[in-house]
Design an enzyme around this catalytic site. Structure first.
Site, PDB file in Angstrom:
ATOM      1  N   LYS A 114      23.628 -19.597 -18.555  1.00 58.94           N
ATOM      2  CA  LYS A 114      23.037 -18.730 -17.535  1.00 58.94           C
ATOM      3  C   LYS A 114      22.112 -17.676 -18.150  1.00 58.94           C
ATOM      4  CE  LYS A 114      25.754 -20.210 -13.996  1.00 58.94           C
ATOM      5  NZ  LYS A 114      26.705 -21.144 -14.598  1.00 58.94           N
ATOM      6  N   ASP A 115      22.366 -17.285 -19.391  1.00 65.20           N
ATOM      7  CA  ASP A 115      21.525 -16.271 -20.029  1.00 65.20           C
ATOM      8  C   ASP A 115      20.066 -16.713 -20.144  1.00 65.20           C
ATOM      9  OD1 ASP A 115      23.528 -14.317 -20.538  1.00 65.20           O
ATOM     10  OD2 ASP A 115      24.208 -15.432 -22.300  1.00 65.20           O
TER      11      ASP A 115
END
Ligand SMILES: *Cc1c(COP(=O)(O)O)cnc(C)c1O
Length: 462
Positions: free
Chosen positions: A113-114
């Site tokens: 997700k980063d």
């Protein structure tokens, strides 16, 4: 570049407008009207360039200048990936003959997700600075989105961030990553319910237009097209590392909300020679059952050791359906209405379109645990339970075309499950070793729309 809704009844927007809006006003999801393509030579020229340069080349045609000129856009990209713990950003490892692992867990919160969240944090900041607008971001998370969002937006100007997570259903590391940042503009909310309840409340807030306009509601869930866009890039870099565009590759993607694998679909539309996109589910296998039978039917969610995939309303699947139904917004809207009643049947034509690109598999809890132990024994890699669902399913699809399984989280994010399966404790990387010592800040909330809206009105900086 114009962005249109999967349900065909919302205003047509530019990239920055679609990014700030998140969910379309007709309940649909935004997509570019036409997908830009890259030529064979342009794809080949990605070999050996920095990850940031590949980001620039892949996303530039989608932006319509929304982030400024080329130099300004490159600067935003550079800031987004500066906090990653690996200079390659998304390194590729070999697990076995024709089976590769794409490590997407070297960002600040140790999950893929980063990649998108760090970039859209910087994108929001750049766009809001230009317009002088202030927005309230509300997100629902099964664990990893929330921590990535809080980490990406903490301390940024012109944004308040509220993250709803299912109380008691995220891992301790995930919870601490959401509750320990001390910036005044980020708020972790523990909701009494499961992830689908969090997601439903989020949708209700977006559909309450009075509230939506009052607080300047913006969404950063994987329905936000800007997130999907950021995720297209690592499909290109990893495929090129294995010989694309001269050679085909397949990807196996641990899947929940279908955002990550849908980015792979867009990479294919852009010209990357992807043979198959393999949907890997855990025991919450609604997508696998749908691919087998054509019936998307809710049965309830059973918590698993791969909690970020414990989902049965897979939001981005709507984007895949839109394509499969020949971009027919009305047909998609009708299916989504049926889903409210418990499910829908995908037409034979649309199933034909889906199975041209996608195939699927599932991993039970026992298979997931066994897979963690097997990969450690055979390849000397410690993997997280989500990744293990992926490698388990990928092994059933190995053939002549290389398969890249996406390693979606670091094993240290799920230390209890990993240790139970393998007997090995996964330590946190050094740069986050103090996570267990910091004080936590969290508000418990009931599963009630009015109560949530009141809380957000009171807490946000206006
Ligand atoms: C979010 C997440 C997934 C699922 O990704 P989707 O884009 O929702 O399909 C898988 N694994 C991990 C570790 C995640 O955080």
């Amino acid at each position: 570049m114009r962005y249109i809704s999967t349900r065909g009844k919302a205003p047509v927007l530019s990239f920055d407008e679609a990014m700030l809006t998140g969910l379309a006003r007709d309940g649909g999801l935004y997509l570019p009207e036409t997908v830009p393509t890259m030529t064979h030579d342009e794809i080949a020229a990605l070999a050996g360039v920095s990850y940031e340069e590949a980001v620039f080349r892949v996303i530039w045609p989608f932006l319509g200048g929304a982030l400024g000129d080329e130099a300004e856009t490159r600067e935003i990209i550079a800031k987004a990936y500066a906090g990653f713990g690996h200079v390659a950003r998304a390194p590729l490892k070999q697990l076995a003959d024709n089976h590769f692992l794409l490590e997407l867990f070297h960002g600040p919160t140790l999950a893929f997700k980063d990649f998108a969240m760090q970039l859209i944090g910087q994108m929001f900041q750049a766009v809001l600075k230009k317009t002088g607008q202030r927005v309230t971001i509300v997100g629902a998370t099964s664990g990893d989105t929330g921590s990535a969002a809080i980490e990406a937006f903490a301390g940024l100007d012109n944004v308040d961030v509220f993250i709803l997570f299912p109380h008691g259903r995220v891992s301790e590391v995930q919870r601490r990553q959401m509750t320990t940042p001390d910036a005044a503009n980020v708020h972790a909310l523990a909701l009494d319910g499961d992830f689908d309840d969090c997601q439903a409340k989020l949708k209700d807030m977006f559909n309450d237009f009075t509230f939506r306009d009052e607080v300047g509601l913006a969404g950063v869930n994987s329905i936000n097209f800007a997130r999907v866009l950021a995720q297209i890039v690592y499909y290109f870099t990893s495929a090129v590392a294995l010989g694309a565009p001269h050679r085909k590759v397949s990807f196996c993607v641990p899947t929940g909300n279908f955002g990550d694998i849908f980015a792979g679909f867009l990479a294919k539309q852009m010209g990357l020679p992807i043979e198959q996109l393999i949907i890997a589910t855990n025991q919450n296998d609604i997508l696998h059952r749908c691919m087998e039978s054509g019936a998307y039917a809710k049965q309830g969610v059973t918590p698993s050791i791969s909690p970020s995939m414990d989902i049965e309303v897979s939001s981005n699947f709507e984007r895949a359906l839109w394509w499969a139904y020949g971009k027919d917004g009305e047909a998609v809207a009708a299916l989504m209405d049926e889903l409210q009643q418990g499910g829908f049947n995908v037409s034979a034509n649309a199933m034909g379109a889906l199975t041209q690109t996608y195939t699927s598999g599932r991993a039970s809890e026992a298979e997931t645990r066994a897979e963690i132990a097997r990969v450690l024994a055979e390849s000397n890699e410690l993997i997280c339970p989500h990744t293990a669902c992926g490698t388990h399913v990928a092994r059933q699809h190995l053939g002549e075309t290389p398969v890249i399984t996406l390693a979606t989280a670091h094993p240290a994010k799920f230390p209890a499950a990993v240790e139970e399966a393998s007997g090995v404790h996964a330590p946190l990387p050094k740069r986050m070793a103090d996570l267990y010592d910091k004080p936590e800040r969290v508000t418990r909330v009931e599963n009630d729309l009015a109560a949530l809206e009141t809380l957000i009105r009171e807490r946000r900086v206006s």
